[in-house]
Write a protein that holds these residues in place. Sequence first.
Motif, short mmCIF file in Angstrom:
data_model
loop_
_atom_site.label_atom_id
_atom_site.label_comp_id
_atom_site.label_asym_id
_atom_site.label_seq_id
_atom_site.Cartn_x
_atom_site.Cartn_y
_atom_site.Cartn_z
N ASP A 136 0.81 -1.22 0.00
CA ASP A 136 0.00 0.00 0.00
C ASP A 136 0.85 1.27 0.00
O ASP A 136 0.56 2.22 -0.72
N PHE A 137 1.89 1.31 0.81
CA PHE A 137 2.65 2.54 0.98
C PHE A 137 4.14 2.40 0.65
O PHE A 137 4.88 3.36 0.70
N GLY A 138 4.60 1.21 0.31
CA GLY A 138 5.98 1.00 -0.10
C GLY A 138 7.00 1.08 1.01
O GLY A 138 8.20 1.22 0.74
N ARG A 139 6.56 1.00 2.25
CA ARG A 139 7.52 1.07 3.36
C ARG A 139 8.49 -0.10 3.28
O ARG A 139 8.08 -1.24 3.08
N GLY A 140 9.76 0.17 3.42
CA GLY A 140 10.79 -0.85 3.37
C GLY A 140 11.48 -0.95 2.02
O GLY A 140 12.39 -1.74 1.84
N GLU A 141 11.06 -0.12 1.07
CA GLU A 141 11.67 -0.16 -0.26
C GLU A 141 12.92 0.70 -0.35
O GLU A 141 13.77 0.45 -1.18
N ARG A 142 13.06 1.71 0.51
CA ARG A 142 14.21 2.61 0.46
C ARG A 142 15.25 2.17 1.48
O ARG A 142 14.92 1.80 2.60
N PRO A 143 16.52 2.22 1.12
CA PRO A 143 17.59 1.81 2.05
C PRO A 143 17.55 2.55 3.39
O PRO A 143 17.83 1.97 4.43
N VAL A 144 17.19 3.85 3.38
CA VAL A 144 17.16 4.61 4.62
C VAL A 144 16.10 4.04 5.58
O VAL A 144 16.27 4.07 6.79
N GLN A 145 15.02 3.49 5.04
CA GLN A 145 14.01 2.89 5.89
C GLN A 145 14.54 1.63 6.56
O GLN A 145 14.18 1.33 7.70
N LEU A 146 15.37 0.90 5.89
CA LEU A 146 15.97 -0.30 6.46
C LEU A 146 17.01 0.07 7.51
O LEU A 146 17.20 -0.65 8.49
N LEU A 147 17.67 1.21 7.32
CA LEU A 147 18.70 1.66 8.24
C LEU A 147 18.14 2.01 9.62
O LEU A 147 18.72 1.71 10.65
N PHE A 148 16.97 2.63 9.66
CA PHE A 148 16.40 3.14 10.91
C PHE A 148 15.26 2.28 11.46
O PHE A 148 14.47 2.75 12.25
N ASN A 149 15.18 1.02 11.09
CA ASN A 149 14.03 0.22 11.49
C ASN A 149 14.15 -0.43 12.85
O ASN A 149 13.18 -0.95 13.37
N GLY A 150 15.29 -0.49 13.48
CA GLY A 150 15.41 -1.08 14.81
C GLY A 150 15.43 -2.59 14.77
O GLY A 150 15.94 -3.21 13.85
N ASP A 151 14.82 -3.21 15.80
CA ASP A 151 14.90 -4.65 16.00
C ASP A 151 14.00 -5.47 15.08
O ASP A 151 14.07 -6.69 15.08
#
Length: 125
Positions: A4-19
């Motif tokens: 729906d929103f593409g969360r997790g597609e950008r490297p920066v989102q993977l960098l700041f995702n935590g545990d």
Amino acid sequence: MDEDFGRGERPVQLLFNGDVAEQPGATNPTMWPIADHGPYYAALVTGGTLDTKGGPKTDTEGWVLDDLDAPIPGLYGVGNCVASVSGPPYWVGGATLGPIIAFAYRAARASDREAARALADAVRL
């Protein structure tokens, strides 16, 4: 991935995702799994520098009050969308985050109790 929103597609989102990335079987390493059924509660917590003084008045459970200070059934509010718990003073940027978390917790619990009472009343009918 989040279709729906593409969360997790950008490297920066993977960098700041935590545990989350370490969770076995996670289909999207940026999102925690959610239960198949509700009720669901959500609170958006973000950084900010401003507080507000306007909005509806609430009680200590986050229940929005009408013009006679009576709770409006099913309507809760917390954070910068309701009148500030600080009243007229302005504390400092970021000082609203603590009250938002505390009142979101209280409002979620009150909402759950309200729903349970409504269900109990329906069963009695």
